[in-house]
Design a protein around this motif. Structure first.
Motif, PDB file in Angstrom:
ATOM      1  N   ARG A 297       0.828  -1.218   0.000  1.00 36.15           N
ATOM      2  CA  ARG A 297       0.000   0.000   0.000  1.00 36.15           C
ATOM      3  C   ARG A 297       0.858   1.262   0.000  1.00 36.15           C
ATOM      4  N   ARG A 298       1.935   1.265   0.799  1.00 37.85           N
ATOM      5  CA  ARG A 298       2.814   2.434   0.841  1.00 37.85           C
ATOM      6  C   ARG A 298       3.580   2.589  -0.474  1.00 37.85           C
TER       7      ARG A 298
ATOM      8  N   ILE B 291       2.551   2.099  -3.402  1.00 38.30           N
ATOM      9  CA  ILE B 291       1.694   2.712  -4.427  1.00 38.30           C
ATOM     10  C   ILE B 291       1.965   4.212  -4.528  1.00 38.30           C
ATOM     11  N   SER B 292       2.182   4.865  -3.397  1.00 37.88           N
ATOM     12  CA  SER B 292       2.387   6.317  -3.419  1.00 37.88           C
ATOM     13  C   SER B 292       3.868   6.696  -3.380  1.00 37.88           C
ATOM     14  N   SER B 293       4.739   5.733  -3.581  1.00 34.51           N
ATOM     15  CA  SER B 293       6.181   5.982  -3.545  1.00 34.51           C
ATOM     16  C   SER B 293       6.631   6.805  -4.749  1.00 34.51           C
ATOM     17  N   ASP B 294       7.706   7.555  -4.578  1.00 29.07           N
ATOM     18  CA  ASP B 294       8.334   8.266  -5.686  1.00 29.07           C
ATOM     19  C   ASP B 294       9.146   7.337  -6.583  1.00 29.07           C
TER      20      ASP B 294
ATOM     21  N   GLU C 213       9.984  -0.360   0.844  1.00 30.03           N
ATOM     22  CA  GLU C 213       9.035  -0.319   1.965  1.00 30.03           C
ATOM     23  C   GLU C 213       9.249  -1.500   2.912  1.00 30.03           C
TER      24      GLU C 213
END
Length: 111
Positions: free
Chosen positions: A58-59, A61-64, A75
């Motif tokens: 989930r984290r 997904i929004s990673s750079d 992650e």
């Protein structure tokens, strides 16, 4: 790398996801399930396994980090307090919040 971890110069880890990738690639080379499992078992004797949690995905997904698999790896490393990631694929980890080293650079640091 294998010799250094066998000699306890560092504690090495692979993710469970990496284990499945290693199995697949090794089996393509050996064409033998039993031999592939023996190789993987030897690897598990050298490196501990890190679990990848749902929250890591989930984290990620929004990673750079643009490559999702690499973002999940970062992650998972963060979740498990891993000091660094060692990979030949440095270009995909330029935005990693975990230090990333090429294998040769990592081995040079050990010396």
């Amino acid at each position: 790398m294998f010799l250094a971890t066998a000699n306890k110069r560092f504690s090495g880890f692979i993710t469970a996801k990496s284990a499945t990738d290693i199995y697949y690639l090794t089996h393509r080379y050996t064409h033998n399930d039993k031999e592939t499992r023996t190789i993987l078992n030897t690897l598990f004797g050298l490196f501990d396994l890190l679990d990848t949690a749902g929250m890591d995905c989930r984290r990620a997904i929004s990673s750079d980090i643009s490559d999702f698999e690499d973002a999940v790896m970062v992650e998972s490393a963060l979740q498990c307090d891993i000091d660094c990631i060692v990979t030949r694929n440095l270009k995909d980890y330029t935005k990693s919040s975990v230090p990333v080293y090429a294998p040769s650079d990592f081995l040079n640091m050990l010396n």
